[in-house]
Design a protein around this motif. Structure first.
Motif, PDB file in Angstrom:
ATOM      1  N   ASP A 235       0.822  -1.403   0.034  1.00  0.00           N
ATOM      2  CA  ASP A 235      -0.258   0.068   0.104  1.00  0.00           C
ATOM      3  C   ASP A 235       0.905   1.056   0.106  1.00  0.00           C
ATOM      4  OD1 ASP A 235      -2.273  -1.828   0.347  1.00  0.00           O
ATOM      5  OD2 ASP A 235      -2.410  -1.312   2.395  1.00  0.00           O
ATOM      6  N   ASN A 284      -2.645  -0.564  -5.930  1.00  0.00           N
ATOM      7  CA  ASN A 284      -3.106  -1.746  -5.830  1.00  0.00           C
ATOM      8  C   ASN A 284      -4.535  -1.870  -5.594  1.00  0.00           C
ATOM      9  OD1 ASN A 284      -3.782  -1.343  -3.212  1.00  0.00           O
ATOM     10  ND2 ASN A 284      -1.944  -2.638  -2.458  1.00  0.00           N
ATOM     11  N   THR A 285      -5.177  -0.662  -5.660  1.00  0.00           N
ATOM     12  CA  THR A 285      -6.766  -0.711  -5.285  1.00  0.00           C
ATOM     13  C   THR A 285      -7.618  -1.719  -6.145  1.00  0.00           C
ATOM     14  OG1 THR A 285      -6.563   1.649  -4.929  1.00  0.00           O
ATOM     15  CG2 THR A 285      -8.819   0.799  -5.418  1.00  0.00           C
ATOM     16  N   ARG A 288      -7.004  -5.161  -4.752  1.00  0.00           N
ATOM     17  CA  ARG A 288      -7.763  -5.433  -3.456  1.00  0.00           C
ATOM     18  C   ARG A 288      -9.459  -5.396  -3.646  1.00  0.00           C
ATOM     19  NH1 ARG A 288      -6.549  -3.620   1.611  1.00  0.00           N
ATOM     20  NH2 ARG A 288      -4.542  -3.572   2.043  1.00  0.00           N
ATOM     21  N   ARG A 289      -9.788  -4.812  -4.505  1.00  0.00           N
ATOM     22  CA  ARG A 289     -11.188  -4.855  -4.937  1.00  0.00           C
ATOM     23  C   ARG A 289     -11.681  -5.878  -5.436  1.00  0.00           C
ATOM     24  NH1 ARG A 289     -11.907  -0.105  -7.509  1.00  0.00           N
ATOM     25  NH2 ARG A 289     -12.256  -0.723  -9.474  1.00  0.00           N
ATOM     26  N   TRP A 293      -8.135 -10.575  -1.452  1.00  0.00           N
ATOM     27  CA  TRP A 293      -6.798 -10.169  -0.986  1.00  0.00           C
ATOM     28  C   TRP A 293      -6.516  -9.033  -0.567  1.00  0.00           C
ATOM     29  CZ3 TRP A 293      -3.235  -6.858  -3.308  1.00  0.00           C
ATOM     30  CH2 TRP A 293      -1.850  -7.233  -2.678  1.00  0.00           C
ATOM     31  N   ALA A 294      -5.484  -9.069   0.261  1.00  0.00           N
ATOM     32  CA  ALA A 294      -4.957  -7.932   0.835  1.00  0.00           C
ATOM     33  C   ALA A 294      -3.274  -8.406   1.326  1.00  0.00           C
ATOM     34  CB  ALA A 294      -5.472  -7.137   2.153  1.00  0.00           C
ATOM     35  N   SER A 298       1.094  -4.427   4.715  1.00  0.00           N
ATOM     36  CA  SER A 298       0.675  -3.442   4.086  1.00  0.00           C
ATOM     37  C   SER A 298       1.687  -2.340   3.451  1.00  0.00           C
ATOM     38  CB  SER A 298      -0.567  -2.452   4.749  1.00  0.00           C
ATOM     39  OG  SER A 298       0.215  -1.987   6.076  1.00  0.00           O
TER      40      SER A 298
END
Length: 314
Positions: A235, A284-285, A288-289, A293-294, A298
């Motif tokens: 992130d 990385n939006t 993630r959406r 996954w995340a 971060s």
């Protein structure tokens, strides 16, 4: 799901195979040598022996595996890269990303695989130090000479993946065990020795990806129907002038020196200077959406600290 993994013994593959088997997938790992075959078995997968550059042999083992999905992680990146000779150091990897991709995706199609996931890179965007790149940002139009063949091979890989209706995961600077940023990695050793300066402005912006997070993203993507490209990065994109001093502190190493870009060009070449001054971070939006996954880490701050907790000054 039955998953065929090419590149099963690379730094990501070593994380991916146990993760897939723990989720109940049947995993077949490609191995080119006896040592690799032994490692694939130790990682809990079935061995398929073939050279990815031998189209006929690869087609046979993929057909025999009868996979539902094929994951392409094939690289041959040396443990230490000379930025002045990057096109030489990446020559075999470029072949794997062009010829190897062609062979593997053809084999996947012939075997009836329904899902294809390939490994790309997120450091290929047109430089812009202000705004992290989303997946629709243009790729580097005029890259440094040493990087041009690498970018051409990645473009080929992405185009073939699109034609196969697959998914490219554009990964950031990989860190963790077995990478150049690992405790015994070549980059870390250079920092420990005080031989990794901040070149020019140090504005080159890195997006990092821990090897576990790369493996977790692949696992999540297998259960999705997403196609195209996704940035799989942490992130917090960060310029070299920010993260390199922190890395030195973590290693109890000398603070990095500052050298002018002109001097840096003499020692690391045009690509080395671009690496330190022009790289663009990634956003990385979308990953993630669209994926379940995340990133575990971060930020590279926590990830590098965890990885290097036991590294000592040499």
């Amino acid at each position: 799901m039955r998953v065929f993994v090419a590149g099963a013994t690379g730094v990501i593959g070593r994380r991916l195979l146990p993760l897939l088997t723990s989720r109940g997938h049947e995993v077949v790992g490609l191995a080119r040598s006896y040592g690799a075959a032994v490692e694939v078995e130790m990682l809990g997968a079935v061995v398929a022996e073939a050279d990815a550059l031998d189209s006929d042999a690869l087609s046979r083992v993929v057909k025999d595996a009868a996979p539902d999905a094929v994951v392409h992680l094939l690289t041959a990146i040396p443990a230490k890269i000379n930025p002045r000779r990057m096109s030489r150091d990446f020559a075999q990897t470029n072949r794997l990303r062009t010829e190897g991709t062609r062979n593997l995706l053809y084999a996947a199609e012939q075997a009836g695989a329904k899902r294809v996931i390939t490994e790309g890179l997120a450091c290929i965007y047109e430089p812009n130090k202000w705004v992290p790149a989303t997946e629709i940002a243009p790729l580097w139009r005029d890259p440094p000479r040493q990087f041009a063949p690498v970018l051409a091979a990645l473009r080929s890989l992405e185009e073939r993946t699109r034609q196969a209706d697959g998914l490219v995961l554009r990964l950031g600077q990989l860190y963790g065990h077995g990478t150049i940023y690992g405790p015994s990695g070549s980059f870390v050793r250079q920092v420990q020795a005080g031989k990794m300066p901040i070149v020019g402005s140090g504005d080159g912006t890195f997006s990092f990806t821990h090897v576990h997070d790369a493996a977790a993203a692949i696992t999540a993507a297998l259960d999705s129907h997403v196609h195209g490209v996704l940035n799989v990065v942490d992130d917090e994109p960060a310029p070299v002038r920010e993260w390199l001093p922190i890395l030195a502190q973590l290693l109890d190493a000398p603070p990095p020196k500052h050298v002018p870009a002109a001097l840096g060009r003499l020692t690391v070449g045009g690509w080395g200077v671009a690496f330190m001054t022009q790289l663009r971070g990634a956003d990385n939006t979308l990953a993630r959406r669209t994926l379940d996954w995340a990133p575990r880490y971060s930020s590279w701050r926590q990830g590098l600290a965890a990885e290097l907790a036991h590294a000592t000054h040499s």
